[in-house]
Design a protein around this motif. Sequence first.
Motif: not given
Lengths: 200, 200
Positions: B93-94, B100-101, B165-166, B179-182
């Motif tokens: 969840h975190k 998302l935020y 951190h992310y 670049e991208g979603d890790h």
Amino acid sequence: MKKTETRIQKKNQSAIKAAGLKVFSQFGFRGSTLDQIATEAGLSKPNILYYFSSKEAIYEALLAQLLTDWLQPVRDIDPEGEPVEEILNYAKHKMKMSRLYPRESRLYANEIIQGAPRIKSVLTCELRDVVKSLAQLINNWSEAGLIRVIDPYHLIFSIWAMTQHYADFDVQVQAILGEGDHFNDAEQYLEDMLRRMLTV
Amino acid sequence: MKKTETRIQKKNQSAIKAAGLKVFSQFGFRGSTLDQIATEAGLSKPNILYYFSSKEAIYEALLAQLLTDWLQPVRDIDPEGEPVEEILNYAKHKMKMSRLYPRESRLYANEIIQGAPRIKSVLTCELRDVVKSLAQLINNWSEAGLIRVIDPYHLIFSIWAMTQHYADFDVQVQAILGEGDHFNDAEQYLEDMLRRMLTV
DNA sequence: AATTAATTTGACCAACTTGTAAAAAAAAAC
DNA sequence: GTTTTTTTTTACAAGTTGGTCAAATTAATT
């Protein structure tokens, strides 16, 4: 070239850098003022601009120094050493830096959070290359069966995150655990965690 | 009491908060200006002060909202649930919130790094209590032999550190990994780590 | 359509910001 | 001890900042 450096110059330059570190690490670049730095350094504002051409010059001097100190320990990891101990030593070293130099850690955190406008090129070059080498080394260790197979990049991130957390989020840690030095326990925890992650 | 809330009020207040979040999360409180927020919100500066009494009022509204959303997932952990899955769910969840935020995460990080001058009392009360409860619960699980014996506080810190951190160090992550979603890989890594730490 | 209430704007302050420049003071060199 | 260089200060310019205020505009109510 610049052999001539008066003792006054040395003294004041380091006083300014110390003051700058203190102020910048707390308020970030834009949130900090020359007046604050001057007061903190015990100098007048124009006197500060006698040693550094601008507010930005102080900030950049600090960042440059920081990045050097930051990358060295990664380069110091010995490919010939015992893998688990090498990684553990690095993690402990980082934890020690968080304990001893929390301001440096926060200065860096501020810069990164704000999008690293002044050091993005360093990140995508020096930092990226250094980390790539380390990741390759870790992969080699994995393939040789010396450590467990693991994503080297996220391993490195987890070390960074957990060590820097205790410097950057110090107020929160203190609010929860009470005031005092919690770095020993943190190091213990991190060591335990890394051993579990690395041993086959 | 305040049942009367025009659609214009709703629209503008949320526009201001969105703009404030964007600006504050990047530059911190002192580094942000009303002009920036006004421009970002597409409103004039005095118009912003018509809805919020001051720059600080915007900032505090954001922080208050944030803290609520922040603490709820901790409270939602079910003492009757399966321990490892409960902790893993919380961690996931975190991680999702970081994905998302990220701005909210950075806003919070900025505030904490700067010494949490505006929410220190919340940290030493609400947050401390909530975490204390969770730590107690984890200890109970440990004693019942449902999870490994582990320092609950540093376990929680490690989850916070690695998830945030992310979001907070996104620029650095992108510089290293491209670049991208890790977040998927990160979640995978974290899940693996937590399972190893929690299973007996 | 007229009245009232809510919203937006433009002009403006006072305090603060970075940075400059010339003069005064202190050190260093001779 | 005098000259030269380095350092510090005082005064200030130019721009930015958070915030105010009354007037203008727009929306809602009747």
